[in-house]
Enzyme design. Structure first.
Site, mmCIF file in Angstrom:
data_model
loop_
_atom_site.group_PDB
_atom_site.id
_atom_site.type_symbol
_atom_site.label_atom_id
_atom_site.label_comp_id
_atom_site.label_asym_id
_atom_site.label_seq_id
_atom_site.Cartn_x
_atom_site.Cartn_y
_atom_site.Cartn_z
ATOM 1 N N TRP A 139 0.984 -1.216 0.096
ATOM 2 C CA TRP A 139 -0.298 0.013 -0.309
ATOM 3 C C TRP A 139 1.207 1.458 -0.316
ATOM 4 O O TRP A 139 1.518 1.030 0.774
ATOM 5 C CB TRP A 139 -0.808 0.123 1.291
ATOM 6 N N ASP A 146 -0.165 -4.742 9.589
ATOM 7 C CA ASP A 146 -1.439 -3.443 8.834
ATOM 8 C C ASP A 146 -2.325 -5.271 8.621
ATOM 9 O O ASP A 146 -2.446 -5.468 8.083
ATOM 10 C CB ASP A 146 -0.746 -3.685 7.866
ATOM 11 N N LYS A 177 -12.659 -1.565 6.620
ATOM 12 C CA LYS A 177 -13.790 -1.937 6.018
ATOM 13 C C LYS A 177 -14.716 -2.507 6.419
ATOM 14 O O LYS A 177 -15.487 -3.233 6.205
ATOM 15 C CB LYS A 177 -12.325 -2.598 5.503
HETATM 16 C C1 LMR Z 1 -7.321 1.039 -0.797
HETATM 17 O O1 LMR Z 1 -6.343 1.191 -1.008
HETATM 18 O O2 LMR Z 1 -7.775 1.934 -2.191
HETATM 19 C C2 LMR Z 1 -7.936 2.317 0.877
HETATM 20 O O3 LMR Z 1 -7.166 1.226 1.499
HETATM 21 C C3 LMR Z 1 -8.000 3.009 1.200
HETATM 22 C C4 LMR Z 1 -7.438 3.635 1.374
HETATM 23 O O4 LMR Z 1 -6.916 4.982 2.065
HETATM 24 O O5 LMR Z 1 -6.115 4.154 0.408
#
Ligand code: LMR
Length: 401
Positions: free
Chosen positions: A130, A211, A246
């Site tokens: 992420w 996480d 979520k």
């Molecule tokens: C995502 O990866 O789309 C979600 O976790 C929203 C975000 O905060 O990035």
């Protein structure tokens, strides 16, 4: 003063959500941002949440500040969800939890207090991860390193390479792990692989940070916390940043928590005192409403049962959409992600890489109003049983162009 301020690039995920909002195409479909949507394409307030809010409305008697670390009852519920009520580390008082604004708030506070405690540590993130993981640690000047995660198809775990990468971690370094439903790939280690990861991190004297943003979206509430249990058995110290965006569909309430496993109750108290410092200078103390919803639901057996049922409905719908997507791809003779379409059924949670090329992704957006991240990640929960087929038609048209 601001005359020559350079314009910062838009956020890869929220920026795309804004472009989507501004797109006048009536048939546009958002497979970008990681938000659950139902068969009608909406992100509804869960029934359990509505009922909890009614109770709160009837009983809430003050809007006074919470303590810096948030509500204590909420912290206890978080620990129960993460580890159950019989885990020895709970009885030994080795856990401390602070309520945070979402999972992002938890990671941010973790990054901040770890920088003060371990100024020389690096943070290791999986490649890919992420995007905000890197940004959060870079923001406090913590060097960010990567360890391999996926094989060349982008659809399967490169387990040997992952272990080789983690073997390079220095003692005291922070290792970010996705507890379940890896974002962006949906690829998770299995139980044996988690044990091997835990053993290696213990040997390297690394500090894992789990996480856990999707507990309940993978295999189930209890199943998805297995990596946390495994790591607690293997390493003496650990951080868990969890989010209720979520699994309670509480995105805009910003509800999460930072939990730290220490070696003693005394260390847990000292760590909390350090966490308080990071929170106090950042947002002083957390907002109450979302956490109060979570506590109300988890503290009432009927609401809790209803919530678990709604969570399982969300999980099941994502699985069904994954199945339909594979059927529709197969029916068109399309094979995505340099692999067999079946891998989309092995992945967990909302995301997988489609493996589409940047120009195909652009064309999907411009010609068909279908939005996915530039990395080719799609959110399956953005599809409905009606839109899977036209989306697969559009994918076929850009792949065969
Ligand atoms: C995502 O990866 O789309 C979600 O976790 C929203 C975000 O905060 O990035």
């Amino acid at each position: 003063m601001f005359e020559n301020t350079p314009t910062a690039p838009p956020d890869a995920i929220f920026g795309l959500a804004e472009t989507f909002r501004d797109d006048p195409n009536p048939n546009k479909i958002n497979l970008g941002i990681g938000v659950y949507r139902n068969e009608q394409g909406h992100t509804p307030v869960l029934r359990a949440v509505h009922l909890a809010e009614q109770r709160i409305w009837n009983t809430e008697s003050t809007k006074s500040y919470l303590p810096i670390e948030g509500d204590r009852t909420y912290a206890e519920f978080v620990q129960l969800l993460l580890l159950g009520d019989n885990h020895p580390v709970l009885q030994e008082g080795r856990l401390t939890t602070a309520q945070t604004p979402g999972g992002t708030g938890a990671i941010s506070i973790a990054a901040d207090f770890l920088k003060r405690l371990r100024p020389d540590a690096s943070a290791w993130v999986p490649d890919p991860t992420w995007a905000n993981h890197k940004s959060i640690f870079s923001a406090v000047d913590t060097p960010v390193m990567t360890y391999p995660y996926l094989d060349s198809t982008g659809c399967r775990l490169a387990f040997e390479q992952l272990l080789e990468g983690l073997a390079r971690v220095a003692p005291g370094d922070i290792v970010i792990l996705h507890g379940c439903c890896h974002n962006p790939s949906g690829v998770d280690p299995d139980e044996e692989q988690w044990k091997a990861i835990g053993a290696l991190l213990a040997e390297r004297e690394a500090l894992p940070l789990v996480d856990l943003a999707y507990q309940g979206f993978g295999n189930g509430l209890l199943e998805d916390r297995r990596p946390v249990e495994i790591l607690c058995d293997q390493v003496p110290e650990l951080l868990i940043c969890n989010s209720f965006s979520k699994n309670f569909s509480l995105y805009n309430e910003r509800v999460g928590a930072l939990t730290v496993l220490t070696t003693s109750a005394e260390a847990a108290r000292a760590v909390l005192s350090q966490i308080r410092i990071s929170i106090r200078v950042s947002y002083s103390n957390p907002p109450a409403h979302g956490a109060s919803i979570v506590s109300t639901i988890l503290g009432d057996s009927d609401l809790r049962e209803l919530w678990q049922q709604e969570l399982s409905e969300m999980r099941t719908r994502i699985l069904e959409i994954r199945g339909l997507f594979v059927e529709e791809l197969d029916a068109r003779g399309l094979e995505l992600a340099q692999s067999t379409n079946q891998v989309f059924l092995e992945h967990h949670g909302m995301f997988s890489f489609t493996g589409l090329e940047p120009q195909q992704i652009n064309e999907l957006r411009k010609e068909h109003g279908i939005y996915m991240l530039a990395s080719s990640r799609i959110n399956f929960a953005g599809l409905t049983s009606e839109t899977v087929s036209p989306v697969c038609d559009a994918i076929a048209s850009v792949v065969n162009a």
